[in-house]
Design a protein around this motif. Sequence first.
Motif, mmCIF file in Angstrom:
data_model
loop_
_atom_site.group_PDB
_atom_site.id
_atom_site.type_symbol
_atom_site.label_atom_id
_atom_site.label_comp_id
_atom_site.label_asym_id
_atom_site.label_seq_id
_atom_site.Cartn_x
_atom_site.Cartn_y
_atom_site.Cartn_z
ATOM 1 N N SER A 258 -14.460 38.386 17.435
ATOM 2 C CA SER A 258 -15.796 38.147 18.404
ATOM 3 C C SER A 258 -16.316 36.375 19.078
ATOM 4 O O SER A 258 -15.533 36.209 20.208
ATOM 5 C CB SER A 258 -16.771 38.736 18.111
ATOM 6 N N ARG B 20 -24.770 34.357 15.329
ATOM 7 C CA ARG B 20 -24.644 35.538 15.895
ATOM 8 C C ARG B 20 -23.772 36.534 15.526
ATOM 9 O O ARG B 20 -23.197 37.109 15.397
ATOM 10 C CB ARG B 20 -25.221 35.585 17.493
ATOM 11 N N LEU C 29 -26.505 28.283 16.547
ATOM 12 C CA LEU C 29 -26.718 29.813 17.154
ATOM 13 C C LEU C 29 -25.722 30.281 16.944
ATOM 14 O O LEU C 29 -26.128 31.804 16.930
ATOM 15 C CB LEU C 29 -28.591 29.780 18.201
ATOM 16 N N GLY C 30 -25.184 30.713 18.610
ATOM 17 C CA GLY C 30 -23.533 31.334 18.277
ATOM 18 C C GLY C 30 -23.056 31.789 17.080
ATOM 19 O O GLY C 30 -22.403 32.613 17.114
ATOM 20 N N PRO D 45 -21.225 39.185 13.117
ATOM 21 C CA PRO D 45 -21.698 39.485 12.683
ATOM 22 C C PRO D 45 -21.456 38.926 11.183
ATOM 23 O O PRO D 45 -20.176 39.228 11.071
ATOM 24 C CB PRO D 45 -20.890 41.201 12.526
#
Length: 509
Positions: free
Chosen positions: A429, A301, A297-298, A303
């Motif tokens: 990020s 996320r 899931l990380g 972009p």
Amino acid sequence: MRAALAPGIRLLRALPRDSRYRGLTLVLTFLCYTSYHLSRKPISIVKSQLHPNCSALDPNPHNDSNSSTWCSWAPFDGDNYKELYGALDNAFLVAYAIGMFISGIFGERLPLRYYLSGGMVLSGLFTALFGLGYFWDIHVLWYFIVMQVCNGLVQTTGWPSVVACVGNWFGKGKRGLIMGIWNSHTSVGNILGSLIAGVWVSSAWGLSFIVPGIIIAAVGIICFFFLVEYPEDVGCSPPLHHMASDEEDAGGVTTNGKDPEAVTSNEGPLSTSGQSSTDHLHSPKEAAEEPEAISFLGALRIPGVVEFSLCLLFAKLVSYTFLYWLPLYIVNVAHFSAKEAGDLSTLFDVGGILGGIFAGLISDYTGGRATTCCVMLILAAPMLFLYNHVGQNGIGTSIAMLIVCGALVNGPYALITTAVSADLGTHESLKGNSKALSTVTAIIDGTGSIGAALGPLLAGLISPTGWNNVFYMLIAADVLACLLLTRVVVKEVRGWCGYMARKRGFKEF
């Protein structure tokens, strides 16, 4: 009298230490994934031999059998042979798509060298077992389906591993061009697989699988002995994966004119602890110092991961439909022999090599990965329409259009699976966490592999209604792939506009 040192060795000694190991990594991973695709290609070449036009051959030696199918290989001798071909394709591709999502997670947590080489040896085994069905006179569908499923699962070890290795060694500077050239392994593997399979397709098609199986297993053993996963393991400097915000603008265009790769030293590692190259050489990356691997899931996320994953779903649908069905299309429409169709189909992959390099070069220059993909996808749609309608009007026309279609179809596919995956897997990020490359690559390629499974399946279902409908399906997929990148393209265009506006303002000042 002692001879002078060999010229090749003198050249190697003249190269910086980092360059030698980077070159070794590129060559090894190139050979690895070339062999992966080399072992996938034979099925598309052999299809036309499993159900040939028996009436055009010598008289039927078995008078009690059907005159039109006596030379076909059961169970592919019935009228439903195209559906069975689709089942074979999907057994591999569905297993590959499902396994890919899991493979990236394992790839982040296991030594890549063991994971990659083990997968290659197993892939060679299952590829060879498929071909042995010919010599063992096996005529049950489930045997071939099981071999395809097993091969599809073990082949998922390849892509996340090789992209992670290359990403560990190369930073963002010129990544599109380097990986565009490197990604030609896909097309080189397809070409070699077609040529190797074509040698035995009409005489003993089992060897069309056994020989590629031996090749991929042998390359896997070479990989085990020579692959270096991390620059730090051999005392080399790690690459710079992204630049500070004040040095980057307009979607990746640098404002200071420096190549981010040039920031790192060519002669030794960048170390804040003062540790020497010799210390690095004898003390590889320790688990305690490594950051924690990113979660599934990380990774989602980050972009751009979702948009490029969905775009690749449709782009790969088109590419893999050509991979599995182009030789049969040429046999049916242009009426070439199985070997001639296999040889001609390699031109599509020649175009793919050119398209991948061109896409990487343009995206490096502009900083617009999504825009480059979108433009090529838009151009691909009308070219597919033209190839279907006029591509078989002459051998010259067919050659030219196959190369152009290959470049436009495989260019975006190559760019997304290489440079884009590496960019997102080392996104700023993540704050320097390099333990995301395999997972991000697996998510993107796994989503694309769903399309790779759907394309040949849809082609098998649609082709009985006419090849025109197959091409309409491919054109629609290209358009959808382009639309899914709209948000990222708009962001890149706004970045360029803002950069140009600031540049004009600076000149006026």
